[in-house]
Design a protein around this motif. Structure first.
Motif, PDB file in Angstrom:
ATOM      1  N   GLU A   1       0.842  -1.203   0.000  1.00 47.10           N
ATOM      2  CA  GLU A   1       0.000   0.000   0.000  1.00 47.10           C
ATOM      3  C   GLU A   1       0.879   1.256   0.000  1.00 47.10           C
ATOM      4  O   GLU A   1       0.624   2.207  -0.736  1.00 47.10           O
ATOM      5  CB  GLU A   1      -0.889  -0.039   1.246  1.00 47.10           C
ATOM      6  N   ASP A   2       1.930   1.238   0.830  1.00 47.68           N
ATOM      7  CA  ASP A   2       2.834   2.388   0.901  1.00 47.68           C
ATOM      8  C   ASP A   2       3.543   2.616  -0.433  1.00 47.68           C
ATOM      9  O   ASP A   2       3.708   3.754  -0.875  1.00 47.68           O
ATOM     10  CB  ASP A   2       3.888   2.176   2.003  1.00 47.68           C
ATOM     11  N   VAL A   3       3.975   1.522  -1.059  1.00 46.38           N
ATOM     12  CA  VAL A   3       4.683   1.658  -2.337  1.00 46.38           C
ATOM     13  C   VAL A   3       3.776   2.333  -3.369  1.00 46.38           C
ATOM     14  O   VAL A   3       4.211   3.185  -4.143  1.00 46.38           O
ATOM     15  CB  VAL A   3       5.154   0.274  -2.844  1.00 46.38           C
ATOM     16  N   LEU A   4       2.506   1.948  -3.355  1.00 47.71           N
ATOM     17  CA  LEU A   4       1.577   2.504  -4.339  1.00 47.71           C
ATOM     18  C   LEU A   4       1.128   3.912  -3.987  1.00 47.71           C
ATOM     19  O   LEU A   4       0.965   4.762  -4.852  1.00 47.71           O
ATOM     20  CB  LEU A   4       0.334   1.607  -4.449  1.00 47.71           C
ATOM     21  N   LYS A   5       0.929   4.167  -2.670  1.00 42.75           N
ATOM     22  CA  LYS A   5       0.261   5.410  -2.273  1.00 42.75           C
ATOM     23  C   LYS A   5       1.194   6.550  -1.902  1.00 42.75           C
ATOM     24  O   LYS A   5       0.815   7.713  -1.981  1.00 42.75           O
ATOM     25  CB  LYS A   5      -0.653   5.129  -1.065  1.00 42.75           C
ATOM     26  N   ARG A   6       2.398   6.204  -1.436  1.00 41.17           N
ATOM     27  CA  ARG A   6       3.254   7.293  -0.908  1.00 41.17           C
ATOM     28  C   ARG A   6       4.380   7.572  -1.888  1.00 41.17           C
ATOM     29  O   ARG A   6       5.284   6.717  -2.061  1.00 41.17           O
ATOM     30  CB  ARG A   6       3.862   6.888   0.444  1.00 41.17           C
ATOM     31  N   PRO A   7       4.358   8.742  -2.511  1.00 41.38           N
ATOM     32  CA  PRO A   7       5.365   9.035  -3.538  1.00 41.38           C
ATOM     33  C   PRO A   7       6.807   8.850  -3.071  1.00 41.38           C
ATOM     34  O   PRO A   7       7.628   8.331  -3.818  1.00 41.38           O
ATOM     35  CB  PRO A   7       5.081  10.496  -3.889  1.00 41.38           C
ATOM     36  N   TYR A   8       7.142   9.215  -1.825  1.00 39.27           N
ATOM     37  CA  TYR A   8       8.554   9.100  -1.428  1.00 39.27           C
ATOM     38  C   TYR A   8       8.977   7.638  -1.359  1.00 39.27           C
ATOM     39  O   TYR A   8      10.133   7.297  -1.624  1.00 39.27           O
ATOM     40  CB  TYR A   8       8.848   9.865  -0.124  1.00 39.27           C
ATOM     41  N   ILE A   9       8.002   6.764  -1.048  1.00 34.12           N
ATOM     42  CA  ILE A   9       8.330   5.336  -1.015  1.00 34.12           C
ATOM     43  C   ILE A   9       8.382   4.758  -2.426  1.00 34.12           C
ATOM     44  O   ILE A   9       9.264   3.960  -2.754  1.00 34.12           O
ATOM     45  CB  ILE A   9       7.334   4.597  -0.100  1.00 34.12           C
ATOM     46  N   THR A  10       7.469   5.199  -3.285  1.00 37.58           N
ATOM     47  CA  THR A  10       7.503   4.781  -4.690  1.00 37.58           C
ATOM     48  C   THR A  10       8.863   5.121  -5.303  1.00 37.58           C
ATOM     49  O   THR A  10       9.503   4.288  -5.958  1.00 37.58           O
ATOM     50  CB  THR A  10       6.397   5.515  -5.486  1.00 37.58           C
ATOM     51  N   VAL A  11       9.289   6.347  -5.063  1.00 34.95           N
ATOM     52  CA  VAL A  11      10.556   6.833  -5.607  1.00 34.95           C
ATOM     53  C   VAL A  11      11.735   6.041  -5.042  1.00 34.95           C
ATOM     54  O   VAL A  11      12.633   5.613  -5.780  1.00 34.95           O
ATOM     55  CB  VAL A  11      10.701   8.344  -5.283  1.00 34.95           C
ATOM     56  N   GLY A  12      11.729   5.802  -3.734  1.00 31.13           N
ATOM     57  CA  GLY A  12      12.810   5.053  -3.107  1.00 31.13           C
ATOM     58  C   GLY A  12      12.860   3.624  -3.638  1.00 31.13           C
ATOM     59  O   GLY A  12      13.936   3.082  -3.927  1.00 31.13           O
ATOM     60  N   MET A  13      11.674   3.030  -3.778  1.00 32.17           N
ATOM     61  CA  MET A  13      11.617   1.658  -4.274  1.00 32.17           C
ATOM     62  C   MET A  13      12.105   1.588  -5.716  1.00 32.17           C
ATOM     63  O   MET A  13      12.815   0.637  -6.098  1.00 32.17           O
ATOM     64  CB  MET A  13      10.171   1.167  -4.156  1.00 32.17           C
ATOM     65  N   ALA A  14      11.756   2.576  -6.524  1.00 36.10           N
ATOM     66  CA  ALA A  14      12.232   2.609  -7.913  1.00 36.10           C
ATOM     67  C   ALA A  14      13.757   2.680  -7.950  1.00 36.10           C
ATOM     68  O   ALA A  14      14.412   1.980  -8.738  1.00 36.10           O
ATOM     69  CB  ALA A  14      11.619   3.805  -8.644  1.00 36.10           C
ATOM     70  N   GLY A  15      14.325   3.503  -7.075  1.00 39.05           N
ATOM     71  CA  GLY A  15      15.781   3.603  -7.001  1.00 39.05           C
ATOM     72  C   GLY A  15      16.413   2.270  -6.643  1.00 39.05           C
ATOM     73  O   GLY A  15      17.412   1.854  -7.247  1.00 39.05           O
ATOM     74  N   PHE A  16      15.807   1.572  -5.694  1.00 40.21           N
ATOM     75  CA  PHE A  16      16.302   0.246  -5.289  1.00 40.21           C
ATOM     76  C   PHE A  16      16.247  -0.734  -6.465  1.00 40.21           C
ATOM     77  O   PHE A  16      17.217  -1.444  -6.748  1.00 40.21           O
ATOM     78  CB  PHE A  16      15.469  -0.270  -4.118  1.00 40.21           C
ATOM     79  N   LEU A  17      15.120  -0.759  -7.185  1.00 41.98           N
ATOM     80  CA  LEU A  17      14.964  -1.688  -8.307  1.00 41.98           C
ATOM     81  C   LEU A  17      16.020  -1.424  -9.385  1.00 41.98           C
ATOM     82  O   LEU A  17      16.560  -2.358  -9.978  1.00 41.98           O
ATOM     83  CB  LEU A  17      13.558  -1.577  -8.904  1.00 41.98           C
TER      84      LEU A  17
END
Lengths: 269, 200
Positions: free
Chosen positions: B111-127
């Motif tokens: 839910e956080d990955v989808l809803k929270r932009p800072y987490i989306t961005v961080g996760m994208a960087g990790f990937l």
């Protein structure tokens, strides 16, 4: 003794509360005037001058004045209030405050009939507060309550913790405590209280109105845009502790839900 | 005496494994401190933040290697792979602490990955860092040839996303995330100017 008796009359929420330790309450703080790290206030707040201290009470009151802290304290009844404290950052703890009801202070100044809100302001001294060199927020820190929230018996001005003087990092010598609202509403080191007819500006709302509303009541169903408010992390629970569910109005719904009857809490967040 | 040769001389005597040990030591120290009360009364947040900051610092160190050589004659190329892999290690630890100790529930993580932009961005960087870590071995470098360099330019984007992740999560207007973002953008800007210098 007196504190416990008072608590019993304040509803079920307070009964089973186990206060956090002095260390847990005084080494992990948000007081951005001293820096944005949680340990900054404990390290830097020592420089703050808290004596002599006076509070200017003005605006729509019968007796506007600079009230010396000793004069205020001599007229107030200090009692213990063990309250849950829930930060908007989704951590929480339980604090055994010492203080008096804000209503008593406001009655001392004489609230006029036109007053509908109460505005508060924190002490500001650029020489004593390293955090204000950078505009993290628009200094000085200001907060506000609706008059009925301010007059509510749960709303106190705290002067101590565990029967000791309030540490500077916790907002010495006098701070607001509104237990059903996120912690940032409970403004620290108060130097001014102004009764107004209009809703006063508040610091976090000015900085980011989408994330921080005027009301900021603890509400597990209304998320902060950047994180969920459904659960919280209890300070001092350790590295492997489970998150705990957050309660509506931080567990004080029975006492305060009536203040917001008919209001859409997703709109007035 | 010019700084470059002096540093290069000293750096030649430092084995790469020493960089690995020095790089991993803070992680071990932080976990030890978190478990024994050394990180204060809220160890999860402290651990998560420190690991994230170290990941960003290592990403920045990795990005600094090429400009240091080109502009100051300081050659730390031997350590670049270790710096990159250490950065990836810290991103993984940061992510693990967030996932296992902080958020705790997989449904909420998603839910956080989808809803929270800072987490989306961080996760994208990790990937983005995963293919870089996977191809960091000699065999992949040889095998991919010139494509390896192009692939590893993803580290620029990953660093920018890391800096943005930090900027987006700060409360209020804070200096520290701006300094990190400035360092990342500055190191990337030094690369942009390079073609003009070569042409001159």
């Amino acid at each position: 003794g007196a504190g416990i008796a008072t608590l019993a009359g304040r509803g079920r929420a307070a009964e089973a509360l186990e206060p956090n330790t002095w260390e847990e309450i005084t080494t992990y703080n948000n007081f951005y005037e001293f820096g944005t790290d949680k340990t900054d206030p404990a390290r830097h707040a020592g420089a703050m001058t808290i004596a002599p201290w006076s509070v200017r009470i003005d605006g729509l009151v019968d007796r506007p004045a600079d009230y010396a802290l000793e004069d205020i304290l001599s007229r107030m009844t200090i009692e213990e209030r063990i309250y849950r404290f829930r930060c908007v950052e989704a951590w929480s703890r339980v604090v055994p405050w010492n203080g008096f009801e804000l209503a008593d202070l406001l009655e001392m100044a004489g609230v006029q009939s036109g007053a509908r809100y109460v505005a508060f302001e924190t002490y500001l001294n650029r020489d004593e507060m390293p955090g204000v060199r950078f505009p993290v927020l628009d200094w000085p820190y200001v907060e506000g309550l609706r008059l009925d929230e301010a007059m509510h018996p749960l709303t106190i001005m705290a002067t101590g913790i565990y029967g000791r003087d309030l540490p500077k990092q916790n907002g010495a010598p006098l701070r607001l405590v509104v237990p059903w609202k996120y912690g940032f509403k409970s403004i620290k080191s108060v130097v001014r209280i102004t009764l107004t007819a209009e809703q006063p500006p508040t610091s976090w709302n000015k900085a980011n109105p989408r994330e921080y509303g005027f009301y900021s009541n603890v509400n597990p169903e209304v998320d902060h845009p950047r994180w969920s408010q459904a659960t919280e992390r209890r300070i001092g629970a350790g590295l492997f502790a489970r998150r705990e569910p957050t309660q509506m109005f931080n567990g004080y719904a029975e006492e305060v839900a009536g203040l917001y009857e008919g209001m859409d809490l997703t709109k007035f967040y | 005496m010019p700084l470059g040769p002096a540093i290069n001389g000293a750096a030649r005597r430092v084995p790469v494994w020493a960089v690995w040990i020095a790089g991993l030591a803070p992680a071990a120290w932080l976990f030890w401190q978190a478990a024994t009360g050394g990180l204060g009364v809220e160890p999860v947040e402290a651990l998560e933040h420190r690991l994230g900051e170290l990941a960003l610092q290592l990403l920045i160190a990795g990005l600094a290697v090429t400009p240091l050589r080109r502009h100051l004659g300081v050659n730390l190329m031997r350590f670049r792979r270790a710096l990159g892999l250490l950065a990836f290690t810290y991103v993984c630890l940061h992510l693990a602490v967030w996932l296992l100790l902080d958020v705790q529930t997989l449904a909420r993580v998603w839910e956080d990955v989808l809803k929270r932009p800072y987490i989306t961005v961080g996760m994208a960087g990790f990937l983005l860092l995963i293919p870089l870590a996977v191809t960091s071995n000699d065999w992949s470098v040889r095998r991919l040839g010139s494509r390896w360099r192009r692939l590893h330019r993803l580290s620029y984007l990953a660093a920018v996303l890391g800096g943005l992740h930090f900027l987006l999560l700060a409360k209020g207007f804070q200096l520290e995330p701006l300094l990190y973002a400035g360092a990342i953008l500055g190191l990337l800007a030094l690369r942009l100017r390079l073609p003009r210098r070569q042409a001159a």
